[in-house]
Design a protein around this motif. Structure first.
Motif, short mmCIF file in Angstrom:
data_model
loop_
_atom_site.label_atom_id
_atom_site.label_comp_id
_atom_site.label_asym_id
_atom_site.label_seq_id
_atom_site.Cartn_x
_atom_site.Cartn_y
_atom_site.Cartn_z
N GLU A 161 0.65 -1.31 0.06
CA GLU A 161 -0.02 0.07 0.08
C GLU A 161 0.85 1.27 0.07
N LYS A 162 0.38 2.46 -0.92
CA LYS A 162 1.20 3.65 -0.73
C LYS A 162 0.05 4.77 -0.63
N LEU A 213 -5.19 10.13 -1.33
CA LEU A 213 -5.02 9.14 -2.29
C LEU A 213 -4.24 7.97 -1.56
N LYS A 214 -4.73 6.52 -1.72
CA LYS A 214 -4.21 5.35 -1.21
C LYS A 214 -4.23 4.44 -2.30
N ALA A 215 -3.15 3.73 -2.52
CA ALA A 215 -3.19 2.74 -3.70
C ALA A 215 -2.94 1.58 -3.15
N THR A 216 -3.57 0.26 -3.51
CA THR A 216 -3.50 -0.82 -2.97
C THR A 216 -3.27 -1.98 -4.16
N GLU A 262 -5.67 -7.44 -8.95
CA GLU A 262 -5.99 -5.80 -9.33
C GLU A 262 -5.56 -4.86 -8.30
N SER A 263 -5.66 -3.47 -8.61
CA SER A 263 -5.18 -2.60 -7.72
C SER A 263 -6.26 -1.59 -7.61
N PHE A 264 -6.46 -0.89 -6.41
CA PHE A 264 -7.61 -0.11 -6.17
C PHE A 264 -6.77 1.30 -5.77
N LEU A 265 -7.24 2.65 -6.26
CA LEU A 265 -6.81 3.71 -6.01
C LEU A 265 -8.11 4.22 -5.09
N HIS A 266 -7.89 4.58 -3.62
CA HIS A 266 -9.08 5.14 -2.93
C HIS A 266 -8.70 6.65 -2.89
#
Lengths: 110, 112
Positions: free
Chosen positions: A56-57, A62-65, A70-74
């Protein structure tokens, strides 16, 4: 064949309304998954690189997992200035080229 | 913050003419790339360049295209005989280590 699919194509949010963008991928050995922001008529602007499942970053709202598929951008409590197209790209192990998805066009209204 | 500079920002050319798109990558970067984006479509890889030679190219990058690093700072993309379908945004990018790039703002090429 290496492929990236992003959803939704477009997303309209009220200011402060949190949401997530999805990036599904298939790649023959992941070297890295990248998130970029693109404003109209501009080049992609680097946001994050993720290398392995579970990583996670975060950067401001913004937070990317990343998982194996798959990846999510929250986006937490977005502001109008977060309006842009968000691009996901993957890089396979045996190459340094990026394969991009079509992007999610985000509009945040005050 | 260091940036990749592209010139011109917009170029209009007649079909069949040659165009050269110019880029100044970030000074200590070693890997250089060209991508293009046709209006409303994905960003597509064209070519990568390392150690003064092409390291990888896509099917799009046919004999009409060439790249050159004529000196220590510039990186150019030449299209020998432009076609209508070459109209697109062309992005130059550079990287220190081939992990993630910095993109330029692009050159909008319009072929008429």
């Amino acid at each position: 064949e290496d492929q990236v699919t992003q959803s939704p194509e477009a997303l309209r949010l009220q200011e402060g309304e949190s949401s997530s963008l999805n990036c599904s991928y298939t790649v023959s050995g992941l070297r890295g998954l990248f998130w970029y922001r693109q404003d109209p008529g501009k080049g992609p602007e680097f946001l994050f690189t993720l290398y392995s499942a579970g990583e996670e970053k975060e950067k401001e709202r913004l937070k990317a997992t990343l998982t194996k598929k798959e990846s999510f951008l929250h986006i937490t409590a977005p502001k109008p200035e977060d309006s842009a197209t968000y691009l996901c790209a993957v890089q396979a192990r045996n190459t340094d080229k990026l394969i991009f998805g079509t992007g999610t066009r985000l509009q945040v209204f005050p | 913050e260091p940036e990749v500079t592209q010139t011109p920002s917009h170029q209009v050319t007649q079909m069949g003419q040659e165009v050269i798109l110019r880029c100044v990558p970030i000074s200590n970067h070693l890997y250089f790339y060209w991508y293009r984006q046709i209006l409303g479509q994905k960003v597509e890889f064209l070519v990568s360049f390392y150690n003064n030679e092409i390291s990888e190219k896509s099917e799009i990058f046919d004999d009409q295209f060439s790249v050159e690093r004529p000196d220590g700072s510039n990186f150019t993309l030449k299209i020998r005989s432009t076609k209508l379908e070459d109209s697109a945004m062309y992005f130059c990018a550079s990287s220190m280590d081939a992990y993630g790039y910095t993109f330029g703002s692009g050159t909008r090429l319009t072929v008429v």
